[in-house]
Design a protein around this motif. Sequence first.
Motif, PDB file in Angstrom:
ATOM      1  N   ALA A 100       0.990  -0.911  -0.453  1.00  0.00           N
ATOM      2  CA  ALA A 100      -0.466  -0.346  -0.151  1.00  0.00           C
ATOM      3  C   ALA A 100       1.383   1.117  -0.108  1.00  0.00           C
ATOM      4  N   ASN A 101       0.051   2.193  -0.636  1.00  0.00           N
ATOM      5  CA  ASN A 101       0.713   3.151  -0.509  1.00  0.00           C
ATOM      6  C   ASN A 101       0.554   4.277   0.775  1.00  0.00           C
ATOM      7  N   GLU A 102       1.296   5.003   1.053  1.00  0.00           N
ATOM      8  CA  GLU A 102       1.016   6.722   2.774  1.00  0.00           C
ATOM      9  C   GLU A 102      -0.243   6.822   2.058  1.00  0.00           C
ATOM     10  N   GLU A 103      -1.530   6.785   1.338  1.00  0.00           N
ATOM     11  CA  GLU A 103      -3.044   7.167   2.279  1.00  0.00           C
ATOM     12  C   GLU A 103      -3.343   5.763   2.117  1.00  0.00           C
ATOM     13  N   GLN A 104      -3.362   5.050   1.189  1.00  0.00           N
ATOM     14  CA  GLN A 104      -3.971   3.657   1.809  1.00  0.00           C
ATOM     15  C   GLN A 104      -3.764   2.982   2.680  1.00  0.00           C
ATOM     16  N   LEU A 105      -2.431   2.916   3.314  1.00  0.00           N
ATOM     17  CA  LEU A 105      -1.949   3.349   4.503  1.00  0.00           C
ATOM     18  C   LEU A 105      -3.034   3.592   5.722  1.00  0.00           C
ATOM     19  N   LYS A 106      -2.819   4.701   5.755  1.00  0.00           N
ATOM     20  CA  LYS A 106      -3.918   5.819   6.312  1.00  0.00           C
ATOM     21  C   LYS A 106      -5.116   4.943   6.538  1.00  0.00           C
ATOM     22  N   ARG A 107      -5.665   5.111   5.027  1.00  0.00           N
ATOM     23  CA  ARG A 107      -7.417   5.082   5.521  1.00  0.00           C
ATOM     24  C   ARG A 107      -7.273   3.107   5.314  1.00  0.00           C
TER      25      ARG A 107
ATOM     26  N   ASP B 260     -13.580   6.208 -12.363  1.00  0.00           N
ATOM     27  CA  ASP B 260     -13.461   6.809 -10.724  1.00  0.00           C
ATOM     28  C   ASP B 260     -13.547   5.141 -10.030  1.00  0.00           C
ATOM     29  N   GLU B 261     -13.925   3.997 -10.813  1.00  0.00           N
ATOM     30  CA  GLU B 261     -14.010   3.647  -9.560  1.00  0.00           C
ATOM     31  C   GLU B 261     -13.395   1.367 -10.774  1.00  0.00           C
ATOM     32  N   TYR B 262     -13.751   0.467 -10.118  1.00  0.00           N
ATOM     33  CA  TYR B 262     -13.427  -0.209 -10.665  1.00  0.00           C
ATOM     34  C   TYR B 262     -15.231  -1.853 -10.066  1.00  0.00           C
ATOM     35  N   VAL B 263     -15.482  -2.597 -11.208  1.00  0.00           N
ATOM     36  CA  VAL B 263     -16.640  -3.136 -11.421  1.00  0.00           C
ATOM     37  C   VAL B 263     -15.443  -4.760 -10.633  1.00  0.00           C
TER      38      VAL B 263
ATOM     39  N   ALA C  70      -2.237  -9.012 -15.824  1.00  0.00           N
ATOM     40  CA  ALA C  70      -2.942  -8.321 -15.037  1.00  0.00           C
ATOM     41  C   ALA C  70      -3.894  -8.518 -13.803  1.00  0.00           C
ATOM     42  N   ILE C  71      -2.921  -9.244 -13.249  1.00  0.00           N
ATOM     43  CA  ILE C  71      -3.856  -9.406 -11.900  1.00  0.00           C
ATOM     44  C   ILE C  71      -3.470  -7.951 -11.125  1.00  0.00           C
ATOM     45  N   LYS C  72      -4.262  -8.161 -10.360  1.00  0.00           N
ATOM     46  CA  LYS C  72      -4.254  -6.742  -9.101  1.00  0.00           C
ATOM     47  C   LYS C  72      -4.947  -7.215  -7.837  1.00  0.00           C
ATOM     48  N   SER C  73      -4.458  -6.517  -6.877  1.00  0.00           N
ATOM     49  CA  SER C  73      -5.346  -6.058  -5.569  1.00  0.00           C
ATOM     50  C   SER C  73      -6.426  -5.242  -5.450  1.00  0.00           C
ATOM     51  N   PHE C  74      -7.508  -5.960  -4.774  1.00  0.00           N
ATOM     52  CA  PHE C  74      -8.671  -4.147  -4.367  1.00  0.00           C
ATOM     53  C   PHE C  74      -8.634  -4.428  -2.670  1.00  0.00           C
ATOM     54  N   VAL C  75      -8.934  -3.430  -1.856  1.00  0.00           N
ATOM     55  CA  VAL C  75      -9.000  -3.494  -0.899  1.00  0.00           C
ATOM     56  C   VAL C  75     -10.807  -3.629  -1.272  1.00  0.00           C
ATOM     57  N   VAL C  76     -11.280  -4.101   0.001  1.00  0.00           N
ATOM     58  CA  VAL C  76     -12.989  -4.285  -0.345  1.00  0.00           C
ATOM     59  C   VAL C  76     -13.849  -4.071   0.749  1.00  0.00           C
TER      60      VAL C  76
ATOM     61  N   VAL D 236     -15.628  -0.102  -6.177  1.00  0.00           N
ATOM     62  CA  VAL D 236     -14.863  -0.251  -5.185  1.00  0.00           C
ATOM     63  C   VAL D 236     -13.997   0.846  -6.132  1.00  0.00           C
ATOM     64  N   PRO D 237     -13.884   2.182  -5.142  1.00  0.00           N
ATOM     65  CA  PRO D 237     -12.938   2.979  -5.607  1.00  0.00           C
ATOM     66  C   PRO D 237     -11.302   3.148  -6.310  1.00  0.00           C
ATOM     67  N   ALA D 238     -10.983   3.276  -7.562  1.00  0.00           N
ATOM     68  CA  ALA D 238      -9.966   3.168  -8.228  1.00  0.00           C
ATOM     69  C   ALA D 238      -8.913   3.144  -6.828  1.00  0.00           C
ATOM     70  N   GLU D 239      -8.207   4.344  -6.160  1.00  0.00           N
ATOM     71  CA  GLU D 239      -7.692   4.324  -5.279  1.00  0.00           C
ATOM     72  C   GLU D 239      -7.078   3.331  -4.214  1.00  0.00           C
ATOM     73  N   ASN D 240      -8.989   2.278  -4.329  1.00  0.00           N
ATOM     74  CA  ASN D 240      -8.679   0.908  -3.523  1.00  0.00           C
ATOM     75  C   ASN D 240      -7.486  -0.459  -3.893  1.00  0.00           C
ATOM     76  N   LEU D 241      -6.962   0.208  -5.272  1.00  0.00           N
ATOM     77  CA  LEU D 241      -6.054  -0.973  -6.047  1.00  0.00           C
ATOM     78  C   LEU D 241      -5.137  -0.352  -5.083  1.00  0.00           C
ATOM     79  N   LEU D 242      -4.372  -2.357  -4.928  1.00  0.00           N
ATOM     80  CA  LEU D 242      -3.391  -1.897  -4.157  1.00  0.00           C
ATOM     81  C   LEU D 242      -1.901  -2.057  -5.368  1.00  0.00           C
TER      82      LEU D 242
END
Length: 401
Positions: free
Chosen positions: A116-123, A154-157, A188-194, A227-233
Amino acid sequence: MNLETPKKFRPLVNQARQVAQSVFRPISRKYDREEHAYPVELDMLAAIMDGMNDGTMGEGAGAGKLKAEKKNDEGIVNSTNMSTVLGLQELCWGDVGLSLTLPRQGLGNAAIAAVANEEQLKRFGKKWAAMAITEPDCGSDSAAIRTTAIKDGDEYVINGEKIFVTSGQRADAVVVWASLDRSLGRAAIKSFVVEKGTPGMELGRLEKKLGIKASDTATISFNDCRVPAENLLGSPEINVEQGFAGVMQTFDNTRPVVAAMAVGVAKAALDRTHELLEKQGMHFRYPTNMARTSEIEARLYRYEADWEAARLLTLRAAWMADNGMPNSKEASMAKAKAGRTANAITLGCVELLGAMGYCEDELLEKWARDSKILDIFEGTQQIQQLIIARRILGKTSAELR
């Protein structure tokens, strides 16, 4: 590498052992029998565990980041990865299932901390996060997952189904592995926080299991879950040359964590077996002539040697992560050795003690059941051996299957 427990971690290790002995052990059998019942006794430990994490580098619960290359004058570091494995060894000496059920200590937390980046760590750093990888048609081959995440503004489905999600019912969020474009394969595999309660995310059944019954294991479906795009790790870019390496970095941190759990439960079985055999009049004479050693003694000595090897491999993998060293091979070596060793030791101790080990009067039979999962999740024994072979031989996953 100094093999003594770093002085700054000794209070954490002592505190974890006290929790294991005074909290986990007394309720261990209760929640083994009451599968799916939430261990309310653990709520009071949440603040304590948060405090233990706050004493590290602030990367949240679970293991920490694989650091970037260090400067020559930075010196040796013992940080979050090492503190995590040392603490978990002690907690799982008490109970593996209860350790997996501690709030905000999920394997998803280790995934968040790793990439995670710094912003994601805070959330997300203070949330309890589960990990969702396995699917009905995808077991050990994580690259074959069929769950998709399609960008829409701005989202992923997200659409798909995940099974065997540890703490899937209780956690505040789930780290979900999904493909941005299945035609591009594993790259293409990524991880997302839901987060829990997100529309389209639905909890299915809870599994009944052989062991770790205090921990809930869920099936979760995703139907047009936004989920918001910024939830992609990690990076949203698909790098075919890098392939699966980015998201697989998570395993380099979580596999030593699982290895530490195996080391802990194996030690519990060895300690209790020694104690019970000594009550029966057996004395362990380590310096004696091996020709005069009984079969029971000899087996326990072999178990102890295997346990020590597993422990040292686990410490090495965590130490390398803390010091910015690529540890994929070492993480798999630790996971493979510790998982197999925990199974062998716990079952062997049951066998050595006969009726004492087999009946519910002792926790030994429970530890034997609990240990099996530690050789399966986060990659089976066979997968770990395959990864080790690839690293040693310099082969890609396509070249060595």
